[in-house]
Write an enzyme that holds these catalytic residues in place. Structure first.
Site, PDB file in Angstrom:
ATOM      1  N   ASP A  94     -47.473 -42.014 -96.089  1.00  0.00           N
ATOM      2  CA  ASP A  94     -47.744 -43.756 -96.033  1.00  0.00           C
ATOM      3  C   ASP A  94     -49.521 -44.164 -95.729  1.00  0.00           C
ATOM      4  OD1 ASP A  94     -46.412 -43.763 -98.400  1.00  0.00           O
ATOM      5  OD2 ASP A  94     -44.287 -45.549 -96.717  1.00  0.00           O
ATOM      6  N   HIS A 142     -63.430 -21.714 -87.212  1.00  0.00           N
ATOM      7  CA  HIS A 142     -62.022 -22.057 -86.753  1.00  0.00           C
ATOM      8  C   HIS A 142     -61.652 -22.174 -87.899  1.00  0.00           C
ATOM      9  CE1 HIS A 142     -58.351 -22.305 -84.748  1.00  0.00           C
ATOM     10  NE2 HIS A 142     -58.803 -23.709 -84.573  1.00  0.00           N
TER      11      HIS A 142
END
Length: 671
Positions: free
Chosen positions: A242, A361
């Site tokens: 949420d 990365h």
């Protein structure tokens, strides 16, 4: 949960509600350890790597006792989290995890048939084949990892202050990062006490101290190279989902994950909800000085021909995000983006890597649909390779640009080592041809082996000359992260760990002074001994069926009671006297342990208040007593005030030590 209830399907459980919102999985959360579904959230941690000695039963007893006292379940973690958010007093308790290796299980007498069935876990990280698979070199490892068989890992974590002022203490550490290198008093006390217990049953082959590094302005977690850490985690709890929905509609990236991403059935569990998780631990040393030089002096200088390449963008090319967490693929400008970080993105708008290189990365370890677009692997399959990361920093602060002895204590939870961490490392991070041919390895973690001369490995990569443009330029970059040791662990369920030692009589609600409770229990013992000498009945009053004083005392404390009646009712045996005395002696020991723990937490809190010269005795500027006064009052102990504000001047600085001495003397009197 009764035996008639069907086995839960963790593949179908997504968005667990908190245990305070019509929660339907309390039994599951009470059975798994904390830190798996959500980080423990403490700023400080200590890691003790253990090798057990030959007294197996003593080791098992210690593990069970340690679990009862300290190991935090996911349910308990959730309950503490709510109290913390409401700025209420969080129960003064250390956060702890306990993990076992394959060697640890077998040393404790559990055969292969009892081990979690995962090949990588059974091999171990030091296995030569595993070394080759992950790109490791144990010759570079620190002695504690390289020269010892590790059986278990104990994680202990705490904040400087437990309670309403925790956030204030954390803010102090943000503004003055040197405070992160000072362990909380609570953590120091407890670590030393636990190490003392371990002396008889295990060797501590490696000890590691960690802390959470945060950006001074935003407060977000960062790592030693300065980039925001912990971004884009798989989310399991409804509250976290949420919160994420507040600034994301999940149209480009849905971070939710089923529990099957991290939970694995514990073969030694005692309940249907018995699940654990595989843990990867890797100590990653970061050469901050060399990294900064490589980014600024080498990469940025080499690529600045376009006129727009700058150090922040060069760094973002390596990591996949700017230091503040903004993905370089969707940044508004080719410089440090100051807009709020978003996780709702994929690489569909950058399919050629013109903004975010394929070797960056974050793109290497979370390709966000690249596998569907380029090698036809469904997104849902790709997402099941994710891991739940729980890293923490160690060593010298990055502001001092350390070259060694600093970096990241990498931890991740997953349901499968082979399909998650190992797959990510082998098939993505260290694979030069993922996701396209000759892309190169992950520029951060793809190659951890040093060269023959012990220098960093350098690779040649293709970089966008201009952000978003097609032109590419080759430039070398070195790998400044070195793996210094690690291991694979399993996170056992609570019921298995607790089964190794008797359930203590803890969480006792005292009606009066705890010390008087001990005296009352001792009085019952004396009375039982007297009844034993006279062979009098215990359990019922005379020839009635009414409970006598013994039974009432035991029932009030929810203690098991043995009857011995030889009149109209024949019940029990003569051994009942000794059995009940044994129960009360254990009860007294548990009460003493519980009280000692509570006092030690309060002593640690007083030490932290003393360090800050915070008032003790009154709540803020009010005349209401604070938690210290209430704690001392409940035990009928004298308390010294030290309050110096605009309204009240009371006591002096010696009050801290006086109160600490009072509690230490009280602990001694109990024992």
């Amino acid at each position: 949960m009764t035996s008639e209830i069907k086995e839960i399907d963790i593949n179908q459980i997504v968005e667990i509600a908190t245990p305070f919102d019509d929660f339907e999985h309390e039994a599951l959360l009470d059975e798994i350890q904390g830190n798996i579904l959500k980080s423990h959230g403490r700023n400080h941690a200590v890691y003790l790597f253990l090798k057990f000695e030959n007294d197996i039963e003593a080791a098992k007893q210690w593990i069970g006792s340690f679990t009862h006292r300290y190991v935090t379940s996911a349910l308990e973690q959730a309950e503490q989290g709510k109290l913390y958010r409401q700025k209420k007093d969080v129960p003064g308790k250390l956060f702890a995890n306990f993990f076992l290796t394959r060697a640890g299980y077998m040393h404790l007498g559990y055969g292969y048939q009892n081990l979690p069935n995962e090949d990588a876990f059974r091999q171990g990280m030091k296995d030569p084949n595993m070394q080759n698979e992950l790109g490791d070199d144990s010759n570079q490892w620190e002695d504690g990892f390289k020269n010892n068989e590790i059986h278990a890992l104990v994680l202990l974590a705490a904040d400087k202050i437990v309670g309403p002022r925790t956030e204030e203490a954390k803010l102090e550490e943000r503004r003055d990062q040197s405070k992160l290198c000072q362990q909380p008093a609570l953590l120091k006390y407890k670590v030393e006490a636990i190490k003392g217990e371990l002396n008889a049953i295990a060797s501590i082959v490696h000890e590691q101290i960690g802390y959470v590094l945060r950006d001074e302005n935003s407060g977000e977690e960062i790592e030693h190279f300065g980039f925001r850490d912990g971004v884009s985690q798989p989310l399991f709890l409804k509250r976290d989902v949420d919160k994420e929905k507040e600034h994301s509609d999940f149209t480009k990236w849905d971070p939710r994950a089923p529990l099957s991403l991290v939970l694995f059935k514990d073969p030694l569990g005692k309940k249907q909800e018995s699940y654990g998780s595989f843990l990867v631990f890797r100590k990653l040393e970061q050469n901050v000085k060399a990294w900064n030089q490589d980014v600024v002096k080498n990469l940025a200088e080499k690529l600045k021909g376009s006129g727009e390449l700058n150090a922040p963008l060069a760094g973002a090319y390596t990591m996949g995000r700017f230091q503040n967490g903004t993905p370089v693929a969707i940044a508004q400008t080719p410089s440090e983006d100051k807009k709020p970080e978003t996780n709702n993105f994929n690489y569909q708008d950058d399919p050629q890597g013109f903004k975010c290189p394929f070797h960056a990365h974050t793109r290497k370890v979370n390709p966000r649909g690249d596998t569907l677009a380029l090698v036809s692997i469904p997104l849902e399959e790709e997402k099941m390779h994710r891991i739940a990361r729980r890293a923490i920093n160690y060593g010298t602060l990055p502001s001092k640009e350390p070259e060694n002895d600093a970096g990241l204590l990498f931890m991740s939870f997953q349901a499968s080592l082979m399909n998650q961490f190992n797959f990510m490392q082998k098939a993505w991070a260290k694979e030069r041809n993922f996701i396209k041919r000759d892309v190169g390895t992950d520029v951060v973690i793809g190659v951890e082996k040093k060269g023959d001369d012990n220098t960093a490995v350098t690779e040649t990569y293709s970089w966008p000359t201009k952000w978003g443009g097609e032109e590419q330029t080759e430039a070398d970059f070195s790998h400044w992260v070195t793996m210094k040791g690690g291991e694979f662990f399993f996170t056992p369920c609570m019921s298995f760990l607790k089964s190794l030692a008797p359930e203590p009589s803890r969480h006792i609600e005292f009606r009066g002074v705890p010390k008087k409770e001990i005296e009352a229990a001792q009085g019952i013992i004396n009375e039982l001994q007297n009844y034993k000498q006279k062979n009098w009945a215990i359990g019922l009053n005379g020839d009635t069926v009414e409970p006598d004083g013994f039974l009432t005392f035991f029932n009030q404390r929810k203690l098991s009671f043995k009857f011995y009646l030889q009149n109209r009712v024949g019940l029990g045996e003569y051994s009942a006297y000794d059995d009940n005395i044994k129960t009360l002696n254990r009860y007294i020991a548990d009460v003493i342990d519980q009280e000692s723990d509570a006092c030690e937490y309060k002593i640690a809190e007083l030490e932290e208040y003393k360090d800050r010269k915070w008032a003790i005795g009154l709540n803020g500027d009010t005349s209401e007593p604070d938690g210290f006064v209430n704690f001392f009052g409940e035990r009928e102990l004298p308390f010294k005030f030290f309050v110096q504000n605009q309204r009240v001047s009371l006591g002096d600085y010696s009050a801290y030590d006086n109160n600490i001495n009072t509690l230490n003397n009280y602990i001694s009197s109990l024992k």
